[in-house]
Design an enzyme around this catalytic site. Structure first.
Site, PDB file in Angstrom:
ATOM      1  N   ARG A  38       0.820  -1.216   0.000  1.00 16.31           N
ATOM      2  CA  ARG A  38       0.000   0.000   0.000  1.00 16.31           C
ATOM      3  C   ARG A  38       0.856   1.269   0.000  1.00 16.31           C
ATOM      4  O   ARG A  38       0.337   2.353  -0.239  1.00 16.31           O
ATOM      5  CB  ARG A  38      -0.940  -0.015   1.197  1.00 16.31           C
ATOM      6  CG  ARG A  38      -2.003  -1.098   1.065  1.00 16.31           C
ATOM      7  CD  ARG A  38      -3.004  -1.147   2.216  1.00 16.31           C
ATOM      8  NE  ARG A  38      -3.031   0.026   3.042  1.00 16.31           N
ATOM      9  CZ  ARG A  38      -2.970   0.011   4.376  1.00 16.31           C
ATOM     10  NH1 ARG A  38      -2.869  -1.119   5.024  1.00 16.31           N
ATOM     11  NH2 ARG A  38      -3.014   1.133   5.061  1.00 16.31           N
ATOM     12  N   ASN A  39       2.155   1.145   0.264  1.00 17.01           N
ATOM     13  CA  ASN A  39       3.026   2.316   0.208  1.00 17.01           C
ATOM     14  C   ASN A  39       3.117   2.760  -1.247  1.00 17.01           C
ATOM     15  O   ASN A  39       3.278   1.940  -2.145  1.00 17.01           O
ATOM     16  CB  ASN A  39       4.414   1.983   0.770  1.00 17.01           C
ATOM     17  CG  ASN A  39       5.254   3.228   0.961  1.00 17.01           C
ATOM     18  OD1 ASN A  39       5.575   3.919   0.000  1.00 17.01           O
ATOM     19  ND2 ASN A  39       5.608   3.506   2.195  1.00 17.01           N
ATOM     20  N   GLN A  40       3.052   4.055  -1.477  1.00 13.32           N
ATOM     21  CA  GLN A  40       2.975   4.581  -2.837  1.00 13.32           C
ATOM     22  C   GLN A  40       4.337   4.889  -3.467  1.00 13.32           C
ATOM     23  O   GLN A  40       4.392   5.341  -4.608  1.00 13.32           O
ATOM     24  CB  GLN A  40       2.122   5.860  -2.832  1.00 13.32           C
ATOM     25  CG  GLN A  40       0.703   5.595  -2.384  1.00 13.32           C
ATOM     26  CD  GLN A  40      -0.088   6.865  -2.151  1.00 13.32           C
ATOM     27  OE1 GLN A  40       0.451   7.895  -1.778  1.00 13.32           O
ATOM     28  NE2 GLN A  40      -1.385   6.775  -2.364  1.00 13.32           N
TER      29      GLN A  40
END
Length: 172
Positions: A38-40
């Site tokens: 989920r880290n962009q």
């Protein structure tokens, strides 16, 4: 729980140093920067370079970033933290950023991934040394919303402008 950061991602003569605070639990477990899906971070770089880095192995991602003269590391060498939140960090010590910059004089700027990384870098400077390399606070790529929530597009605009400013004339 006492945590230790990972070694930097470094190859050649980097122009940019991207500093996080301390990797999250998934990243530390896998020994991979920005491992939380989920880290962009990897998606933002994918959008900038127009290459799907998320489809590559971690080793290929590291090689790609390094080949584009970007180094990755963390401002914190060790800390105590339960969970992955920056707000839970206690008893921190710093990585030797000034020595890293001295050993890599090609670095033109430091991009701090989020408020905690930026604040920790400023604290490091007060305690250790004053860096001559400009540092910019970038919006966090963390999946945890911060106080000043920006859209993905707004975050990309800030990150992409920063990257482009320093890489525009560089040859890979």
């Amino acid at each position: 729980m006492k945590l230790k950061s990972m070694p930097p991602v470094l190859k050649g003569e980097p122009l940019l140093l991207i500093l996080g605070s301390m990797p999250g639990s998934q990243s530390l477990e896998k020994q991979q920067y920005y491992a939380n899906p989920r880290n962009q971070f990897w998606k933002m770089l994918s959008d900038y370079f127009r290459v799907d880095l998320t489809a590559l192995s971690y080793e290929s991602r590291k090689s790609y970033v390094a080949s584009h003269r970007i180094a990755l590391w963390d401002i914190l060498q060790e800390c105590e933290r339960i969970g992955s939140l920056d707000s839970a960090i206690r008893r921190e010590s710093f990585n030797p950023i000034s020595e890293f910059i001295e050993a890599n004089p090609s670095i033109l700027a430091i991009g701090c991934n989020g408020t905690k990384a930026f604040q920790s870098l400023k604290k490091y400077e007060k305690e250790k040394t004053t860096l001559q390399t400009p540092a910019v606070k970038l919006p966090s790529t963390s999946p945890v919303p911060g106080k000043n929530v920006l859209s993905y597009t707004e975050k990309c605009d800030v990150w992409h402008t920063f990257i482009h400013q320093y890489l525009k004339g560089a040859k890979s």
